[in-house]
Design an enzyme around this catalytic site. Structure first.
Site, mmCIF file in Angstrom:
data_model
loop_
_atom_site.group_PDB
_atom_site.id
_atom_site.type_symbol
_atom_site.label_atom_id
_atom_site.label_comp_id
_atom_site.label_asym_id
_atom_site.label_seq_id
_atom_site.Cartn_x
_atom_site.Cartn_y
_atom_site.Cartn_z
ATOM 1 N N LYS A 37 0.834 -1.213 0.000
ATOM 2 C CA LYS A 37 0.000 0.000 0.000
ATOM 3 C C LYS A 37 0.873 1.269 0.000
ATOM 4 C CE LYS A 37 -2.049 -1.164 3.844
ATOM 5 N NZ LYS A 37 -1.385 -2.467 4.107
ATOM 6 N N ARG B 27 -9.192 1.178 9.421
ATOM 7 C CA ARG B 27 -8.736 -0.194 9.602
ATOM 8 C C ARG B 27 -9.730 -1.032 10.391
ATOM 9 N NH1 ARG B 27 -2.975 0.395 9.370
ATOM 10 N NH2 ARG B 27 -1.903 -1.587 9.458
ATOM 11 N N ARG C 105 11.738 -5.707 3.883
ATOM 12 C CA ARG C 105 11.491 -4.260 3.761
ATOM 13 C C ARG C 105 12.517 -3.430 4.530
ATOM 14 N NH1 ARG C 105 5.807 -1.924 5.125
ATOM 15 N NH2 ARG C 105 6.050 -3.137 7.010
ATOM 16 N N ARG D 136 11.855 -2.220 10.215
ATOM 17 C CA ARG D 136 10.800 -1.930 11.186
ATOM 18 C C ARG D 136 10.688 -3.025 12.245
ATOM 19 N NH1 ARG D 136 5.517 0.080 7.969
ATOM 20 N NH2 ARG D 136 4.530 -1.285 9.494
ATOM 21 N N ARG E 28 -0.044 -9.180 13.124
ATOM 22 C CA ARG E 28 -0.619 -8.160 12.221
ATOM 23 C C ARG E 28 -1.560 -8.802 11.209
ATOM 24 N NH1 ARG E 28 4.621 -5.683 10.029
ATOM 25 N NH2 ARG E 28 3.308 -4.323 8.767
#
Ligand code: AP5
Length: 250
Positions: free
Chosen positions: A42, A121, A160, A193, A204
């Protein structure tokens, strides 16, 4: 940071800050919500869509991460509790998220439009957003739902790397920076992260299934949902998104 890149100061630092480059007001601004599991891409798409459509990339996750690096005295107890939940991959309570978004209401009314990433969310957040937008008379253009198999999502999250300064997103193998651990856009340091650890990824994904997936039905009922496959390169997905939006707004 390049000159044309919106620094999103009003969104990231709060309403007293001013964006260095404000999006130009346009006749029919794009007002989009990006949905999809964590790691589907996203944030990557929001940056590409910002470049194509001009609307500002507004990520709630980025606001929380920016607040975390601020002076301890500037942080409310609710914010500190939110950081703890984020570390473990849990959702921040609706009340904290909604207060933070309400403070930044002006960004939603910006004449250049917006691309919301990570908000809403939960169904509660989506209903609050609808109320705000209806009051302001600014309807959403569409809600893009990015779809990808879980195995690819985990691979994207594990590799990431994010810029600590401008929040640009890279991937160690799929989108490596030109110099290891250095942001191509602003020269900032890249970091891994904390919530991209395997245990946090699992929590998550679970939070997404339980709280965020029901939003698909919410937006389908409002005839706003636009499903888009998130396979292929970021540029291919962006092109697919623009075509799907064109079909939707015909
Ligand atoms: P947030 O920051 O919103 O994280 P997220 O939704 O979990 O999404 P991610 O940022 O992890 O992934 P993404 O889909 O943006 O993927 P990306 O483009 O980076 O939220 C973090 C936390 O904050 C939450 O867990 C929660 O605690 C809290 N929070 C935030 N908002 C909240 C809210 N509204 N309510 C409650 N709590 C909230 O891409 C991932 C990787 O894949 C990158 O390395 C990228 O380079 C790579 N990649 C992207 N596209 C491709 C491609 N096409 N091919 C190969 N690799 C790709």
């Amino acid at each position: 940071m390049t000159e044309d890149k919106n620094d999103r100061a009003a969104w990231l630092q709060g309403p007293s800050a001013r964006c260095k480059v404000e999006p130009k007001p346009v006749a029919n601004p794009w007002r989009l919500v990006l949905l999809g599991p964590p790691g589907v891409g996203k944030g990557t798409q929001a940056a590409l869509l910002h470049a194509r459509l001009g609307a500002c990339h507004l990520s709630t996750g980025d606001v929380f991460r920016a607040a975390r690096h601020r002076n301890d005295c500037d942080q409310t107890p609710a914010m500190r509790a939110a950081f703890e939940r984020m570390r473990f991959g849990e959702l921040v309570p609706d009340a904290t998220v909604l207060e933070m978004v309400r403070e930044r209401r002006a960004c939603l009314c910006c004449g250049g439009g917006f691309i919301l990433d990570g908000f809403p969310r939960t169904v509660g957040q989506a209903k609050s957003l609808e109320e705000v937008l209806q009051k302001e008379g600014i309807p959403l253009t569409g809600v893009i739902n990015y779809e990808l198999p879980v195995s690819e999502i985990v691979a994207r999250l594990s590799g990431r790397r994010t810029c600590a300064f401008c929040k640009a997103v890279f991937h160690v193998s799929e989108r490596p920076p030109r110099v290891a651990d250095v942001c191509d856009d602003c020269g900032g340091k890249l970091f891994h992260r904390e919530d991209d650890r395997p245990e946090a990824i699992e929590i998550r994904l679970q939070a997404y299934d339980e709280s965020t997936a029901p939003l698909m039905e919410f937006y389908r009922t409002l005839d706003l949902l636009v499903p888009v496959s998130a396979t292929g390169s970021p540029e291919e997905i962006c092109a697919r998104t623009v075509i799907a939006l064109g079909e939707k707004t015909k």
